[in-house]
Design a protein around this motif. Sequence first.
Motif, PDB file in Angstrom:
ATOM      1  N   LEU A 174       0.828  -1.204   0.000  1.00 29.01           N
ATOM      2  CA  LEU A 174       0.000   0.000   0.000  1.00 29.01           C
ATOM      3  C   LEU A 174       0.867   1.260   0.000  1.00 29.01           C
ATOM      4  N   TRP A 175       1.875   1.268   0.855  1.00 29.04           N
ATOM      5  CA  TRP A 175       2.713   2.449   1.000  1.00 29.04           C
ATOM      6  C   TRP A 175       3.732   2.572  -0.120  1.00 29.04           C
ATOM      7  N   LEU A 176       4.228   1.428  -0.612  1.00 34.32           N
ATOM      8  CA  LEU A 176       5.331   1.482  -1.567  1.00 34.32           C
ATOM      9  C   LEU A 176       4.876   1.499  -3.017  1.00 34.32           C
ATOM     10  N   ALA A 177       3.619   1.073  -3.284  1.00 29.48           N
ATOM     11  CA  ALA A 177       3.150   0.960  -4.666  1.00 29.48           C
ATOM     12  C   ALA A 177       3.325   2.255  -5.462  1.00 29.48           C
ATOM     13  N   PRO A 178       2.916   3.421  -4.936  1.00 24.56           N
ATOM     14  CA  PRO A 178       3.069   4.639  -5.742  1.00 24.56           C
ATOM     15  C   PRO A 178       4.522   4.896  -6.108  1.00 24.56           C
ATOM     16  N   LEU A 179       5.395   4.717  -5.152  1.00 24.60           N
ATOM     17  CA  LEU A 179       6.816   4.954  -5.360  1.00 24.60           C
ATOM     18  C   LEU A 179       7.357   4.007  -6.433  1.00 24.60           C
ATOM     19  N   LEU A 180       7.028   2.701  -6.267  1.00 25.76           N
ATOM     20  CA  LEU A 180       7.512   1.705  -7.211  1.00 25.76           C
ATOM     21  C   LEU A 180       6.999   2.007  -8.613  1.00 25.76           C
ATOM     22  N   LEU A 181       5.710   2.392  -8.701  1.00 29.03           N
ATOM     23  CA  LEU A 181       5.123   2.628 -10.014  1.00 29.03           C
ATOM     24  C   LEU A 181       5.718   3.874 -10.661  1.00 29.03           C
ATOM     25  N   VAL A 182       5.993   4.894  -9.873  1.00 27.66           N
ATOM     26  CA  VAL A 182       6.622   6.105 -10.424  1.00 27.66           C
ATOM     27  C   VAL A 182       8.009   5.754 -10.957  1.00 27.66           C
TER      28      VAL A 182
ATOM     29  N   ALA B  47      -8.035   4.153  -5.430  1.00 29.80           N
ATOM     30  CA  ALA B  47      -6.817   4.679  -6.019  1.00 29.80           C
ATOM     31  C   ALA B  47      -5.961   3.550  -6.573  1.00 29.80           C
ATOM     32  N   TYR B  48      -5.899   2.462  -5.831  1.00 23.49           N
ATOM     33  CA  TYR B  48      -5.176   1.282  -6.283  1.00 23.49           C
ATOM     34  C   TYR B  48      -5.688   0.835  -7.635  1.00 23.49           C
ATOM     35  N   GLY B  49      -7.017   0.745  -7.746  1.00 21.63           N
ATOM     36  CA  GLY B  49      -7.648   0.336  -8.998  1.00 21.63           C
ATOM     37  C   GLY B  49      -7.197   1.231 -10.127  1.00 21.63           C
ATOM     38  N   ALA B  50      -7.232   2.541  -9.897  1.00 23.13           N
ATOM     39  CA  ALA B  50      -6.852   3.497 -10.935  1.00 23.13           C
ATOM     40  C   ALA B  50      -5.393   3.297 -11.326  1.00 23.13           C
ATOM     41  N   ILE B  51      -4.544   3.056 -10.324  1.00 18.29           N
ATOM     42  CA  ILE B  51      -3.115   2.872 -10.615  1.00 18.29           C
ATOM     43  C   ILE B  51      -2.897   1.624 -11.457  1.00 18.29           C
ATOM     44  N   VAL B  52      -3.520   0.526 -11.043  1.00 19.41           N
ATOM     45  CA  VAL B  52      -3.331  -0.742 -11.750  1.00 19.41           C
ATOM     46  C   VAL B  52      -3.840  -0.616 -13.180  1.00 19.41           C
TER      47      VAL B  52
ATOM     48  N   VAL C  75      -1.639   9.039 -12.931  1.00 20.52           N
ATOM     49  CA  VAL C  75      -1.318  10.242 -12.159  1.00 20.52           C
ATOM     50  C   VAL C  75      -2.412  10.512 -11.129  1.00 20.52           C
ATOM     51  N   VAL C  76      -3.680  10.387 -11.569  1.00 19.38           N
ATOM     52  CA  VAL C  76      -4.794  10.591 -10.639  1.00 19.38           C
ATOM     53  C   VAL C  76      -4.698   9.590  -9.492  1.00 19.38           C
ATOM     54  N   GLY C  77      -4.418   8.328  -9.844  1.00 19.59           N
ATOM     55  CA  GLY C  77      -4.315   7.278  -8.829  1.00 19.59           C
ATOM     56  C   GLY C  77      -3.240   7.593  -7.811  1.00 19.59           C
ATOM     57  N   VAL C  78      -2.087   7.998  -8.309  1.00 16.62           N
ATOM     58  CA  VAL C  78      -0.984   8.319  -7.398  1.00 16.62           C
ATOM     59  C   VAL C  78      -1.363   9.504  -6.511  1.00 16.62           C
TER      60      VAL C  78
END
Lengths: 136, 237
Positions: free
Chosen positions: A111-119, B31-36, B11-14
């Motif tokens: 949950l915490w690391l996903a945004p960082l990893l994806l960026v 947000a997870y859904g949007a990111i995936v 970007v919105v998801g993040v």
Amino acid sequence: MRLLLAALMLAFAAPALADSLLPPAEYADRQLADPAKEAEARALMDEIRCLVCQGEAVADSPAEMAGDMRALIRTRIQAGESPDQVRQWLISRYGPWVTYDPPFGAATALLWLAPLLLVLFGLFLARGRFKRRTRA
Amino acid sequence: MNMIIGGLLFVVGVAVTIGSLAARGDVIVIAYGAIVVGAAQFLIGLFQASKGQAVGEGGLKRRLLLLAPFAVAMIVLVGIFVAPLSWEEERPIESAMIGQSVPDFDLPPGLPGRAGLASASLRRGEPHVVNIFASWCIPCRIEAPQLDMLKRRGIPIDGIAVRDRPQDLAQFLAAYGDPFRTIGADTDRRVQIALGSAGVPETFVIDGRGIIRHQHIGPIMDADLAEIVAAYEAARR
């Protein structure tokens, strides 16, 4: 007459609320005297889940139990505990689920690391694209 | 096209994730859904771009093919929004105190002339069944016969009355029976919260050293009796 009687009975019927007959806890809706402590308590109330209404924070819920939890948070913070200590105390009672600000742990690492990893992954992809373009 | 949509969703998801980490956990799921979905779209777009395809080129078939991932993404997103609506209901909240020592408390009697309940008495070698109830709690009336059955089996029941008044308590016990050995008055609900109990009625089985061994959430029905008796017998050992 019968209709009037029925209406009267409805008007005076005791609603089957899951609330006690006692008044709300003293600090359920009363602010602490110290504004700094009140602000700390308020911030924590926004992050603690109401147990009987599940989708709401304790700060937003009119439920009696939420009031009792607000009172508990205020009294503990007034007694000198930090918001984090109170949060930990509640987590030790109800599990990490009770807070909307889940602590970093094995279950929440993604949950915490996903945004960082994806960026990072996105940057990596973009870098490849730009390289190819400059070469061509 | 796919890359643009994917990138935007991403970007919105993040952004929503970063925002919601400070606020509500439930938003994180969305947000997870949007990111995936965004990442998937981005990758598909990248793949198509690398093969030299672009929107506008080619026939209808290719355009539909390009739209397909987006349609799938929309369905997934709608699912992510709709599914939690049915999850959120009636989820029993288990106490995290099972296996832990009972917290310290000393409750005054709920009724004059009766014994109150203190945590010290839960650590004296004998197991205890502690029933959290209230006179204003409707489901507590349902479990009254089952509590009586436990009592007749020789299992003493210690009560914690949540937010109750003596006069209401007396009325409740007169109407539905009084299986309680002791009744502690938890007027401000502090002990209930300290035990990790989220509602009434709930029943805890505590062993002779004061370790919480079992929690039963909701009224004890006939079918639950065996489970309570087994937990009590296990706590005896």
